[in-house]
Design a protein around this motif. Structure first.
Motif, PDB file in Angstrom:
ATOM      1  N   UNK A   1       0.810  -1.220   0.000  1.00 35.71           N
ATOM      2  CA  UNK A   1       0.000   0.000   0.000  1.00 35.71           C
ATOM      3  C   UNK A   1       0.840   1.266   0.000  1.00 35.71           C
ATOM      4  N   UNK A   2       2.141   1.128   0.269  1.00 39.63           N
ATOM      5  CA  UNK A   2       2.971   2.325   0.338  1.00 39.63           C
ATOM      6  C   UNK A   2       4.363   2.028  -0.200  1.00 39.63           C
ATOM      7  N   UNK A   3       4.861   2.962  -0.998  1.00 39.73           N
ATOM      8  CA  UNK A   3       6.229   2.902  -1.507  1.00 39.73           C
ATOM      9  C   UNK A   3       6.921   4.203  -1.120  1.00 39.73           C
ATOM     10  N   UNK A   4       8.032   4.063  -0.426  1.00 39.73           N
ATOM     11  CA  UNK A   4       8.818   5.221  -0.001  1.00 39.73           C
ATOM     12  C   UNK A   4      10.195   5.141  -0.645  1.00 39.73           C
ATOM     13  N   UNK A   5      10.743   6.284  -1.005  1.00 39.29           N
ATOM     14  CA  UNK A   5      12.136   6.285  -1.420  1.00 39.29           C
ATOM     15  C   UNK A   5      12.774   7.630  -1.129  1.00 39.29           C
ATOM     16  N   UNK A   6      14.100   7.621  -1.163  1.00 42.13           N
ATOM     17  CA  UNK A   6      14.869   8.807  -0.813  1.00 42.13           C
ATOM     18  C   UNK A   6      16.119   8.835  -1.685  1.00 42.13           C
ATOM     19  N   UNK A   7      16.441  10.014  -2.177  1.00 44.54           N
ATOM     20  CA  UNK A   7      17.659  10.229  -2.953  1.00 44.54           C
ATOM     21  C   UNK A   7      18.648  10.980  -2.069  1.00 44.54           C
ATOM     22  N   UNK A   8      19.878  10.511  -2.050  1.00 49.42           N
ATOM     23  CA  UNK A   8      20.932  11.152  -1.282  1.00 49.42           C
ATOM     24  C   UNK A   8      22.037  11.600  -2.229  1.00 49.42           C
ATOM     25  N   UNK A   9      22.500  12.816  -2.070  1.00 54.13           N
ATOM     26  CA  UNK A   9      23.657  13.304  -2.809  1.00 54.13           C
ATOM     27  C   UNK A   9      24.800  13.380  -1.800  1.00 54.13           C
ATOM     28  N   UNK A  10      25.799  12.554  -2.022  1.00 57.88           N
ATOM     29  CA  UNK A  10      26.920  12.469  -1.099  1.00 57.88           C
ATOM     30  C   UNK A  10      27.883  13.633  -1.321  1.00 57.88           C
TER      31      UNK A  10
END
Length: 88
Positions: A33-42
């Motif tokens: 029911x839920x999709x989470x994501x995160x982008x990280x710039x190092x």
């Protein structure tokens, strides 16, 4: 939670983690029911991704909630456009 060099790798790992966390569910019968994501710039400029799936849209994870319901299920099933997800 691990970070991955591509969004596709992060989604694959999140799918595997979801199935490992829900051993009574197989990939064909999974209902997310839920999709989470995160982008990280190092600091060195590299981009890394995290992703996670949940059965209930009220669960909290480490990433930002992005898609719910049928949209989350379609990502779990592999039916998504990576460009559209990146634009989110």
């Amino acid at each position: 939670m691990s970070m991955y060099a591509t969004l596709e790798e992060a989604i694959d790992a999140a799918r595997e983690q979801y199935l490992a966390d829900n051993p009574s569910v197989d990939e064909e019968s999974a209902s997310v029911e839920q999709f989470n994501f995160q982008k990280y710039v190092l600091q060195d400029g590299d981009i890394m991704w995290q992703a996670e799936f949940f059965t209930d849209d009220s669960e909290e994870g480490e990433c930002l909630p992005m898609l719910s319901g049928e949209a989350a299920q379609s990502v779990f099933d592999g039916d998504f456009d990576e460009i559209e997800l990146r634009q989110e």
